[in-house]
Scaffold this motif. Structure first.
Motif, PDB file in Angstrom:
ATOM      1  N   PHE A   1     -49.304  16.588  79.386  1.00 36.16           N
ATOM      2  CA  PHE A   1     -49.181  16.006  78.187  1.00 36.16           C
ATOM      3  C   PHE A   1     -47.879  16.166  77.451  1.00 36.16           C
ATOM      4  CE2 PHE A   1     -53.949  16.196  78.224  1.00 36.16           C
ATOM      5  CZ  PHE A   1     -54.276  14.830  77.659  1.00 36.16           C
ATOM      6  N   ALA A   2     -47.502  17.501  77.754  1.00 38.15           N
ATOM      7  CA  ALA A   2     -46.178  17.837  77.198  1.00 38.15           C
ATOM      8  C   ALA A   2     -44.892  16.689  77.680  1.00 38.15           C
ATOM      9  CB  ALA A   2     -45.628  19.332  77.183  1.00 38.15           C
ATOM     10  N   GLY A   3     -45.009  16.712  78.911  1.00 39.21           N
ATOM     11  CA  GLY A   3     -43.922  15.708  79.909  1.00 39.21           C
ATOM     12  C   GLY A   3     -43.996  14.365  79.307  1.00 39.21           C
TER      13      GLY A   3
ATOM     14  N   VAL B   1     -41.493  12.785  70.595  1.00 45.30           N
ATOM     15  CA  VAL B   1     -42.001  13.330  69.774  1.00 45.30           C
ATOM     16  C   VAL B   1     -40.825  14.364  69.494  1.00 45.30           C
ATOM     17  CG1 VAL B   1     -43.628  14.990  68.566  1.00 45.30           C
ATOM     18  CG2 VAL B   1     -44.359  12.919  70.004  1.00 45.30           C
ATOM     19  N   ASP B   2     -40.545  14.936  68.331  1.00 42.42           N
ATOM     20  CA  ASP B   2     -39.661  15.960  68.155  1.00 42.42           C
ATOM     21  C   ASP B   2     -39.821  17.174  68.978  1.00 42.42           C
ATOM     22  OD1 ASP B   2     -37.938  18.192  67.492  1.00 42.42           O
ATOM     23  OD2 ASP B   2     -37.856  17.301  65.249  1.00 42.42           O
ATOM     24  N   SER B   3     -39.048  17.698  69.935  1.00 41.13           N
ATOM     25  CA  SER B   3     -39.620  18.733  70.664  1.00 41.13           C
ATOM     26  C   SER B   3     -39.906  20.009  70.074  1.00 41.13           C
ATOM     27  CB  SER B   3     -38.273  19.021  71.771  1.00 41.13           C
ATOM     28  OG  SER B   3     -37.997  17.876  72.903  1.00 41.13           O
ATOM     29  N   ARG B   4     -39.150  20.076  68.699  1.00 37.18           N
ATOM     30  CA  ARG B   4     -39.283  21.262  67.959  1.00 37.18           C
ATOM     31  C   ARG B   4     -40.742  21.200  67.536  1.00 37.18           C
ATOM     32  NH1 ARG B   4     -34.473  20.616  63.718  1.00 37.18           N
ATOM     33  NH2 ARG B   4     -35.251  18.577  64.158  1.00 37.18           N
TER      34      ARG B   4
ATOM     35  N   LEU C   1     -48.854  27.638  76.435  1.00 38.87           N
ATOM     36  CA  LEU C   1     -47.612  27.906  77.345  1.00 38.87           C
ATOM     37  C   LEU C   1     -47.296  26.549  77.777  1.00 38.87           C
ATOM     38  CD1 LEU C   1     -46.004  29.530  79.182  1.00 38.87           C
ATOM     39  CD2 LEU C   1     -47.783  29.663  80.744  1.00 38.87           C
ATOM     40  N   GLY C   2     -48.097  25.707  78.187  1.00 40.31           N
ATOM     41  CA  GLY C   2     -47.717  24.208  78.672  1.00 40.31           C
ATOM     42  C   GLY C   2     -47.015  23.641  77.661  1.00 40.31           C
ATOM     43  N   PHE C   3     -47.473  23.526  76.251  1.00 43.44           N
ATOM     44  CA  PHE C   3     -46.731  22.778  75.469  1.00 43.44           C
ATOM     45  C   PHE C   3     -45.527  23.549  74.791  1.00 43.44           C
ATOM     46  CE2 PHE C   3     -51.189  21.003  74.113  1.00 43.44           C
ATOM     47  CZ  PHE C   3     -50.680  19.621  74.371  1.00 43.44           C
TER      48      PHE C   3
END
Length: 516
Positions: free
Chosen positions: A324-326, A332-335, A375-377
Motif C-alpha cells: 500500500f505504501a508504494g 499522499v504527503d510522505s510525512r 514498519l512498512g508504512f
C-alpha cells in the motif's frame, strides 16, 4: 559496465535468478530466524539472557561495518568474485555457528557471518538488474523484493520449528544446503561484469569509524556485567571509542571529498532527519524482536514453536503495508504516511506495555502485526523523502550511511534495552522483596503456604524465583513503555523534512535499503 552476455536466454536467466534469490533469502532469513531460539541457546551455551543477545548484536554490527565497503570491493575485484566469497564465507560461518560450543565461539562466528553476509543483498539486486533488459526491471525488482521480505516472514516460524523438532543449532545449519546450491548456481551461471576502476577508498576513516562502533557496542554489551566505569575493561573500551571517533571526525573534517563520510551529506536537512528516524526505526524493530521471545518462553512458558508462530505476523504486516505504501507515495504527503507508520508502531508498543501474565497468543500476534504494518508504512516513504532532496552524485554514499544508521540503531537498541531490563529487574526485585517481611508472613500465612513451604530452603527459593519473575515481567513492560514514548516524542520532528521530489533520477529502492 554490464557484460554483454548478461541478458541471457530465459532458462539461464531463471537459474541465475534462483541462485541469487537463494543467497538473498538465506541472508534476510538470518535477521529473524535466531530470535526465537535465544532462550534455548542461552541454556545450551551456559549464557545469561543479556549475554545471549550478543548473538544478535555481533551480527548486526559486523554487517553494519562491512556494508559501506561492498561497492568498492565489487568494483575493485569483480562482482562475481565478491559474490562467491560472500556466499562461501556466510555458509562456512553458519556451520561454525551451528557447531559452536560456547558463547565466545558463536559470537565470533556470528561476526564472520555478518561480515560476509553484508554484500549478499546489494549484490543480488545488482545482478538481477544486469541479467534483465530495462523493460523487465520492474518485474525483476518485484520478484527480488518478495525474496527480501520472505526471509523475515519465514524466520520466526522456521526458527521455532527447527528448534522444537531438532535443536537450535539447525537454525544455522539450515544455511548449508542453501548456501552450497547458491554458490554452485552463481559459479556456473553468472558471468563476471567488468570491474570498474574506482577512486581510492578511505580506509583510515572507515577503520576509525569501525573501531568506534565496535568499542561502543562492547561498552554497551559488557557494561552492566562489569559494573560500568568501575571496571578497567569498560574504561578502556570507552576511551578507545572516544579516541577513534575523534580521529574519524577530525579526518573527515580535513579530508574533504576524499573522506569515507562526505560532509556535504550533512547539509541536506531531509537526509539528516531521515538518518535520525531510520536509526530510531532500527532501534524499535530489533529491540522488540529481541525482547519478545525470552519474555514468551522464559516467563510465560510458551513452546518455541508457538513463539515463532505468534511473532511471525510482524513480517506479514510489513509485506501488506509496503504494498500500500508504494502506491501511496507521490499521491499522499510522505510525512503523513510516515506519521501513520509511527502511529501504528506506537499503538503496538502501547499494547505490549499493557501485557499481563494471562495474555493469549492473539494478544501477542495482533500487536506484532500492527507493528509490522507500521514498519512498512514507515520505511518506503521515509527512504523516498530522505533522498528526495539529495544531489544525485551523493546518493551512493548516502545509501551506505543510511543503512549504517539503521544497523547502529538496531545494535544499540538491543544492548540498551537489555541493560535496562537487567537493571529494572534488579530494582523491582528489591522493591517486591521488601514487602515479603516477617510481619507479612505472620499476618498472611495461608496465602503463601499454599504455594511454598516457607520453613524450608527450597520453599524460600521458590518464593524468590516467583518474585524475580514478577520483577522481570514488570521490567519488560517498562522497556515497551520507554519505546512507546520514544516513538511518540519523535513524531513532531517529521515536519523538519521538506516535501520535494527528486530533482534528477530516482531515490534508492526502499526495499534494497531496508534489507541491507
Amino acid at each position: 559496465m554490464t557484460d554483454s552476455r548478461a541478458f541471457s536466454p530465459e532458462p539461464k536467466r531463471f537459474m541465475i535468478t534462483l541462485a541469487i534469490m537463494l543467497a538473498t533469502i538465506m541472508q534476510t532469513l538470518d535477521s529473524t530466524i535466531a530470535n526465537v531460539a535465544l532462550p534455548h541457546m542461552a541454556g545450551g551455551l551456559s549464557a545469561s539472557q543479556d549475554q545471549i543477545t550478543w548473538v544478535l548484536t555481533s551480527y548486526i554490527v559486523a554487517a553494519a561495518i562491512a556494508t559501506p565497503v561492498t561497492g568498492w570491493l565489487s568494483g575493485r575485484y569483480g562482482r562475481k568474485t565478491i559474490f562467491l566469497i560472500s556466499i562461501a564465507g556466510f555458509t562456512a560461518s553458519s556451520l561454525l555457528c551451528g557447531i559452536a560450543g560456547n558463547l565466545l565461539e558463536i559470537v565470533a562466528a556470528r561476526l564472520l557471518q555478518g561480515l560476509f553476509g553484508a554484500a549478499l543483498v546489494p549484490l543480488s539486486q545488482a545482478v538481477m538488474l544486469d541479467i534483465n533488459p530495462p523493460e523487465r526491471h520492474a518485474r525483476a525488482m518485484a520478484v527480488w523484493g518478495m525474496g527480501v521480505m520472505l526471509g523475515p516472514v519465514l524466520g520466526p516460524t522456521l526458527g521455532g520449528w527447527l528448534t522444537d523438532n531438532f535443536t537450535w543449532r539447525w537454525v544455522f545449519l539450515i544455511n548449508l544446503p542453501v548456501g552450497i546450491l547458491s554458490f554452485l548456481g552463481v559459479y556456473y551461471y553468472v558471468h563476471e561484469a567488468k570491474s570498474k576502476l574506482l577512486s581510492r577508498f578511505d580506509w583510515f576513516g572507515f577503520s576509525m569509524l569501525a573501531i568506534a562502533i565496535g568499542m561502543l557496542q562492547l561498552f554497551l554489551d559488557r557494561g552492566e556485567q562489569a559494573d560500568w566505569f568501575g571496571s578497567i575493561e569498560i574504561r578502556v573500551e570507552a576511551a578507545c571509542c572516544v579516541i577513534a571517533l575523534t580521529f574519524f571526525i577530525v579526518h573527515t573534517a580535513t579530508s574533504g571529498s576524499d573522506s569515507f563520510f562526505n560532509l556535504k551529506l550533512l547539509r541536506d536537512r531531509n537526509f539528516v532527519t531521515g538518518l535520525a528516524f531510520y536509526f530510531l526505526l532500527g532501534l524499535l524493530l530489533y529491540a522488540t524482536r529481541a525482547l519478545l521471545p525470552p519474555l514468551l518462553q522464559t516467563l510465560l512458558g510458551y513452546p518455541v514453536m508457538t513463539t515463532g508462530l505468534v511473532t511471525a505476523p510482524t513480517g506479514v504486516g510489513t509485506m501488506v503495508s509496503m504494498l500500500f505504501a508504494g502506491r501511496m507515495v507521490g499521491r499522499v504527503d510522505s510525512r503523513l504516511i510516515v506519521a501513520l507508520g509511527f502511529g501504528l508502531t506506537a499503538a503496538s508498543l502501547w499494547q505490549m506495555a499493557a501485557y499481563t501474565p494471562q495474555i493469549t497468543e492473539w494478544d501477542v500476534a495482533w500487536p506484532g502485526f500492527v507493528q509490522g504494518l507500521g514498519l512498512g508504512f514507515t520505511s518506503v516513504p521515509l527512504t523516498t523523502m530522505t533522498f528526495s532532496t539529495l544531489e544525485k552524485h551523493l546518493r551512493p554514499e548516502g545509501t551506505a550511511i543510511y543503512s549504517l544508521s539503521r544497523n547502529i540503531g538496531s545494535s544499540i537498541g538491543i544492548s540498551a534495552m537489555q541493560t535496562l531490563l537487567a537493571r529494572n529487574t534488579a530494582i523491582m526485585h528489591s522493591s517486591l522483596a521488601a514487602y515479603v517481611t516477617a510481619d507479612t508472613l505472620v499476618s498472611r500465612p495461608d496465602a503463601l503456604s499454599r504455594a511454598f513451604d516457607l520453613s524450608t530452603t527450597a520453599g524460600l527459593a521458590g518464593l524468590d524465583a516467583m518474585l524475580y519473575n514478577q520483577a522481570s515481567f514488570i521490567a519488560y513492560l517498562d522497556d515497551f513503555r520507554l519505546m512507546f514514548w520514544l516513538t511518540v516524542l519523535a513524531l513532531p520532528f517529521l515536519w523538519l523534512m521538506r516535501k520535494k521530489k527528486a530533482p534528477d533520477g530516482e531515490a534508492p529502492d526502499p526495499a534494497a535499503v531496508a534489507a541491507e
